[in-house]
Motif scaffolding. Structure first.
Motif, short mmCIF file in Angstrom:
data_model
loop_
_atom_site.label_atom_id
_atom_site.label_comp_id
_atom_site.label_asym_id
_atom_site.label_seq_id
_atom_site.Cartn_x
_atom_site.Cartn_y
_atom_site.Cartn_z
N ALA A 101 19.97 -6.25 -15.61
CA ALA A 101 19.25 -7.12 -16.53
C ALA A 101 17.77 -6.92 -16.31
N PRO A 102 17.21 -5.77 -16.79
CA PRO A 102 15.82 -5.46 -16.51
C PRO A 102 14.86 -6.44 -17.14
N LEU A 103 15.32 -7.16 -18.13
CA LEU A 103 14.48 -8.15 -18.77
C LEU A 103 15.13 -9.51 -18.61
N SER A 104 14.41 -10.51 -18.82
CA SER A 104 14.92 -11.82 -18.49
C SER A 104 15.04 -12.72 -19.70
N GLY A 105 15.54 -12.18 -20.80
CA GLY A 105 15.66 -13.03 -21.97
C GLY A 105 14.32 -13.64 -22.29
N ARG A 106 14.24 -14.96 -22.22
CA ARG A 106 12.97 -15.63 -22.46
C ARG A 106 12.58 -16.56 -21.30
N ARG A 107 13.34 -16.52 -20.20
CA ARG A 107 13.05 -17.43 -19.10
C ARG A 107 12.22 -16.77 -18.01
N ALA A 108 12.45 -15.47 -17.77
CA ALA A 108 11.70 -14.76 -16.74
C ALA A 108 11.53 -13.33 -17.21
N SER A 109 10.65 -12.62 -16.59
CA SER A 109 10.39 -11.23 -16.97
C SER A 109 10.02 -10.46 -15.71
N PRO A 110 10.07 -9.13 -15.77
CA PRO A 110 9.68 -8.35 -14.60
C PRO A 110 8.27 -8.72 -14.16
N PRO A 111 8.01 -8.74 -12.86
CA PRO A 111 6.67 -9.14 -12.38
C PRO A 111 5.62 -8.10 -12.72
N HIS A 112 4.37 -8.51 -12.69
CA HIS A 112 3.28 -7.57 -12.97
C HIS A 112 3.19 -6.50 -11.89
N TRP A 113 3.36 -6.91 -10.65
CA TRP A 113 3.32 -5.96 -9.54
C TRP A 113 4.75 -5.71 -9.07
N GLN A 114 5.19 -4.45 -9.12
CA GLN A 114 6.55 -4.10 -8.74
C GLN A 114 6.50 -3.01 -7.68
N CYS A 115 7.20 -3.25 -6.59
CA CYS A 115 7.25 -2.29 -5.49
C CYS A 115 8.70 -2.16 -5.04
N SER A 116 9.45 -1.35 -5.76
CA SER A 116 10.87 -1.13 -5.48
C SER A 116 11.33 0.05 -6.32
N TRP A 117 12.47 0.61 -5.98
CA TRP A 117 12.98 1.71 -6.77
C TRP A 117 13.38 1.21 -8.14
N ASP A 118 13.07 1.97 -9.14
CA ASP A 118 13.35 1.58 -10.53
C ASP A 118 14.81 1.90 -10.86
N GLY A 119 15.72 1.05 -10.40
CA GLY A 119 17.12 1.26 -10.67
C GLY A 119 17.90 1.59 -9.40
N PRO A 120 19.21 1.72 -9.53
CA PRO A 120 20.04 1.94 -8.35
C PRO A 120 20.00 3.36 -7.83
N HIS A 121 19.47 4.31 -8.61
CA HIS A 121 19.44 5.70 -8.20
C HIS A 121 18.02 6.11 -7.83
N TRP A 122 17.92 7.32 -7.25
CA TRP A 122 16.61 7.81 -6.86
C TRP A 122 15.69 7.96 -8.07
N LEU A 123 16.24 8.48 -9.15
CA LEU A 123 15.45 8.66 -10.37
C LEU A 123 16.11 7.91 -11.51
N PRO A 124 15.39 7.03 -12.21
CA PRO A 124 15.99 6.30 -13.33
C PRO A 124 16.30 7.21 -14.49
N VAL A 125 17.16 6.75 -15.38
CA VAL A 125 17.55 7.53 -16.55
C VAL A 125 16.33 7.81 -17.42
N GLY A 126 16.15 9.07 -17.78
CA GLY A 126 15.05 9.46 -18.67
C GLY A 126 13.74 9.76 -17.98
N TRP A 127 13.66 9.52 -16.66
CA TRP A 127 12.39 9.74 -15.96
C TRP A 127 11.98 11.20 -16.01
N TRP A 128 12.87 12.10 -15.67
CA TRP A 128 12.53 13.52 -15.62
C TRP A 128 12.23 14.10 -17.01
#
Length: 441
Positions: A181-208
């Protein structure tokens, strides 16, 4: 734009230009299909013939009305685009378009509108293009219904995975920020500062795929061989820019013997330039980077490409003139850069293998720097800083570009989620039973 909408627009133009051709109904025709499934058109539309002047007159007199139509048809407000498309689809060369030519004509305007949006994204240094992501083209367009569209948008909002999350604005499932759930409907949203892997894999889909495409349009060397045909800069122009940048580096390299070998002409504040590595970095590599990006910005003029279908003609002409000014100064710099190849001071060293090697190393550092900035800044898969909510003011991180691809992807996912919710709300409102007088009591 559906075929029905095309015919409705044709009917509207006919009602303005040739009101006597209309039936006595006095309103737009009702779109129906015959037994074969084909559209049943009134006779006055079957025999309709639109001339170029009539189309241009309609767009001038009804500009606001056209702006209310789908974006695909806004190209009608661009006289140059209309003239080119008209010539292409006036197959019988009778200076007018029949019903079938009109449909093909609007298809061309829709494609040109998409090309214009792509050019705007390219010169605006867009990082996220959803390459390698789920596409609406994966399904049969003829049988693609609204519910399929909603499900597809939900999958796009969930990074390409089938979504089982209900469209509940108050659902707590949206409260967590993750690949599910990368987005939070209308109650919460991804933070402005993010320090974590973007998804469960080393490279997210479409990155390359997006990284390769971004490099193909913004890297000084890669772009010569792989730039998009819709980019304002062709591969030939990029080659000339590269030659000029190397020529500029060749001119600055003439200071090498004086500063590095003889240690002459340097005061105490500049003595560091006598170091071989520092000289190569600051006097050869850095000026070539500045030269290349100056030429890139002058030739593209990112702020001078308005949508000519939506702005007044005077503004479009003014933007075109500014592009000419930028190109003029760009070509002047190209001439100066090429002149660097022929400077007498450089000719005295052109036979030296060491100088050619220094020049090559200096430019290779520029290529490496460009690649490093793309991978570790704009496409950083671990750190991102920016505004992930569409429509909200940009942050400092958006201008720096740290994790730009990730932030833009989250904005896109937010818009997909919003679109899916609107489709669901529209569907529910149509399916909701009308309240009866008894039930309202």
């Amino acid at each position: 734009m559906t075929h029905a909408e095309k015919m409705e627009l044709l009917d509207e133009i006919e009602s303005v230009i040739h009101p006597s051709h209309r039936t006595s109904q006095g309103s737009h025709f009702a779109w129906q299909a015959d037994a074969s499934g084909e559209a049943a058109l009134p006779e006055y539309l079957k025999n309709s013939m639109l001339e170029l002047g009539e189309i241009i007159k309609f767009q001038k007199d009804h500009h606001q009305r056209i702006m209310q139509l789908p974006n695909a048809v806004h190209g009608i407000c661009d006289p140059h685009l209309v003239a080119e498309a008209f010539k292409k689809y006036d197959l019988d060369q009778n200076d007018s378009l029949d019903v079938h030519e009109w449909s093909d004509f609007l298809n061309t305007l829709a494609i040109e509108n998409l090309k214009s949006l792509l050019r705007d994204a390219l010169i605006g240094f867009r990082a996220f293009f959803a390459r390698g992501q789920l596409s609406l083209q994966d399904s049969d367009s003829k049988n693609y219904d609204v519910e399929q569209l909603r499900n597809t948008m939900m999958e796009l909002a969930n990074s390409g995975k089938p979504s089982t999350i209900p469209l509940d604005r108050e659902s707590t499932l949206y409260s967590r920020v993750s690949e599910e759930a990368p987005l939070s409907g209308r109650r919460a949203s991804p933070p402005h500062w993010q320090c974590s892997w973007d998804g469960p894999h080393w490279l997210p889909v479409g990155w390359w795929p997006d990284l390769v495409y971004y490099s193909a349009n913004n890297h000084p060397l890669h772009g010569i061989f792989a730039c998009d045909n819709e980019h304002p800069l062709s591969w030939i122009e990029r080659l000339v820019m590269e030659v000029a940048s190397i020529g500029f580096s060749a001119a600055t390299l003439a200071l090498h013997d004086r500063w590095v070998i003889q240690h002459r002409g340097l005061d105490e504040s500049m003595v560091i330039l006598g170091n071989e590595f520092i000289f190569s970095l600051l006097v050869v590599t850095l000026p070539s980077i500045v030269m290349w990006w100056t030429l890139f910005l002058l030739f593209t003029c990112a702020k001078c490409h308005p949508n000519e279908a939506k702005v007044p003609e005077q503004e479009a002409v003014r933007a075109r003139n500014w592009r000419y000014v930028g190109a003029f100064f760009g070509y002047m710099l190209v001439i100066l850069g090429i002149a660097g190849w022929f400077s007498l001071r450089y000719f005295s060293h052109i036979g030296s293998r060491m100088h050619r090697r220094r020049l090559l190393k200096g430019r290779l550092k520029a290529y490496f720097f460009a690649t490093f900035m793309m991978v570790m800044v704009y496409f950083n898969p671990f750190v991102a800083w920016g505004q992930p909510v569409p429509g909200e003011p940009f942050l400092l991180g958006d201008y720096i570009g740290l994790g730009q691809w990730r932030i833009e992807k989250q904005r896109f996912q937010a818009m997909c989620l919003t679109g899916a919710e609107k489709i669901a709300e529209s569907r529910d409102s149509r399916e909701a039973p009308k309240a009866t007088p008894e039930s309202s009591r």
